[in-house]
Design an enzyme around this catalytic site. Sequence first.
Site, short mmCIF file in Angstrom:
data_model
loop_
_atom_site.label_atom_id
_atom_site.label_comp_id
_atom_site.label_asym_id
_atom_site.label_seq_id
_atom_site.Cartn_x
_atom_site.Cartn_y
_atom_site.Cartn_z
N SER A 1 1.04 8.72 58.00
CA SER A 1 0.07 9.55 57.29
C SER A 1 -0.28 10.80 58.09
O SER A 1 -0.54 11.86 57.52
CB SER A 1 -1.20 8.74 57.00
OG SER A 1 -0.93 7.66 56.13
N THR B 1 8.91 10.73 58.52
CA THR B 1 8.17 9.62 59.12
C THR B 1 8.77 9.18 60.45
O THR B 1 10.00 9.08 60.59
CB THR B 1 8.13 8.42 58.16
OG1 THR B 1 7.51 8.83 56.94
CG2 THR B 1 7.33 7.27 58.75
N PHE C 1 -4.01 -17.02 23.23
CA PHE C 1 -5.22 -17.29 24.02
C PHE C 1 -5.94 -15.99 24.37
O PHE C 1 -5.31 -15.00 24.77
CB PHE C 1 -4.88 -18.06 25.30
CG PHE C 1 -4.27 -19.41 25.03
CD1 PHE C 1 -4.78 -20.23 24.03
CD2 PHE C 1 -3.19 -19.86 25.78
CE1 PHE C 1 -4.23 -21.48 23.79
CE2 PHE C 1 -2.64 -21.10 25.54
CZ PHE C 1 -3.15 -21.92 24.54
N GLU D 1 5.01 8.02 50.86
CA GLU D 1 4.72 9.36 50.33
C GLU D 1 3.23 9.60 50.14
O GLU D 1 2.79 10.25 49.19
CB GLU D 1 5.52 9.61 49.05
CG GLU D 1 7.00 9.36 49.29
CD GLU D 1 7.91 10.06 48.32
OE1 GLU D 1 7.50 11.06 47.73
OE2 GLU D 1 9.04 9.59 48.19
N GLY D 2 2.47 9.01 51.05
CA GLY D 2 1.01 9.15 51.01
C GLY D 2 0.38 7.91 50.42
O GLY D 2 0.54 7.61 49.24
N ARG E 1 6.21 -18.77 25.35
CA ARG E 1 5.69 -19.91 26.09
C ARG E 1 4.68 -20.69 25.25
O ARG E 1 3.69 -20.12 24.75
CB ARG E 1 5.03 -19.42 27.39
CG ARG E 1 4.31 -20.49 28.19
CD ARG E 1 5.25 -21.51 28.75
NE ARG E 1 4.58 -22.36 29.73
CZ ARG E 1 5.10 -23.48 30.22
NH1 ARG E 1 6.29 -23.89 29.82
NH2 ARG E 1 4.43 -24.18 31.13
N TRP F 1 11.90 4.36 58.43
CA TRP F 1 11.58 4.14 57.02
C TRP F 1 12.11 5.28 56.14
O TRP F 1 11.42 5.77 55.26
CB TRP F 1 10.07 3.97 56.80
CG TRP F 1 9.50 2.79 57.51
CD1 TRP F 1 8.60 2.80 58.53
CD2 TRP F 1 9.82 1.41 57.27
NE1 TRP F 1 8.32 1.53 58.94
CE2 TRP F 1 9.05 0.65 58.19
CE3 TRP F 1 10.66 0.75 56.38
CZ2 TRP F 1 9.12 -0.75 58.23
CZ3 TRP F 1 10.73 -0.64 56.43
CH2 TRP F 1 9.96 -1.37 57.33
#
Length: 384
Positions: A132, A126, A278, A363-364, A268, A156
């Site tokens: 891309s 990259t 619920f 990676e796409g 909870r 990156w």
Amino acid sequence: MDFSLSAEQKMIKESVRKFAAEQILPHSRQWDHDGKFPRELLYKMGELGYLGVPVPEEYGGTGLDYIAEAIVFEEVGYADSSVRTTLSVQMSLVELTIMKWGTEEQKQTYLPKLCSGEWLGCFGLTEPNAGSDAANIATTAKRDGDGWLLNGQKVWISNGTWADVAIIFAQTEPGSKSRGMVAFLVETDTAGFTSRKMTGKLGLKASDTGELFLDNVRVADSARLGDIGDGFKVAMSALDNGRYGVASGCVGTAQRALDVSVQYAKDRIAFDKPIAGFQLVQDMLAQMAVDVEAARLLVYQAGVVKNRGEVSTIPVSMAKYFATETAKRNADMAIQIHGGYGFSDEYEPERLWRDCRVASLYEGTSQIQKLIIGRHLTGISAFF
């Protein structure tokens, strides 16, 4: 069709799960806060064989199959996506690329060091203007006597500042796109090779991400992976492996989001009862559970294809697309189930959400995976 794991696969699953539960999961929150995890962790993983799962034993690996590899990524991804990212790049993008495209000398030189954790690798594809559109890289490789001079910048790059060796993609004929691409193995202590850590990321804060700079980096012709012009094929075959690793890790993240949500929903109390009672909470939990199982099956299906030595691009793209989107949905629903606490870093969902968000980008992207699948279905390319 037999969906049961082999004895070896069960063994690696139990081993990695125990290791991750003891050595990774308890520290994930702190590592995220600190923006790093200890390099020593990778030595431990190397000693246990987790860094070279699909690499043959003769090159220092464990010699297991691609389902076993997926299991390792899933279990590590369940505990910490930053660690899984480091592991995935090491095995999927670097080791397996050397296995497929490297000479015998390159395999003997690099794979034992990578599988043991003595060395780390990174994948330099990259660039600032080539994500891309991988064939549009600007990094150049020019002949210099019996070697090459490399010039350019990569961004990156996971493991970028930690790596001892980098797979660098360069263009031998500017403007020729895929026809002139070539891949090189470049040791990062080579003169002219520098790196800089990238910070300010939304997630995967504990993983190393860097920029790479190549200023007249000279490499021998023997550093090439494949022939001149093979670079694009090298990159695409590597990404098939990398996407498989990302998909596998995202199954683990999605499973973790489900597990913490089930536990929280049972603990909870609201309106004098656990919120697990619920209907709308159960609806979210059920959707999360079904998606996790579907993603895992897509990963295993891709693994079976890879084990047979067949072209795995389509099953891998399907697995990568669905598993990454599942991880995002599950992490988002985990925040919803946790309510206000899901918005706090005292609970896991917000970190799971931040860490998995990038999975549908690198990676796409998910959109690229759809175009790959669409091209397969129609026989018509939407890329160009």
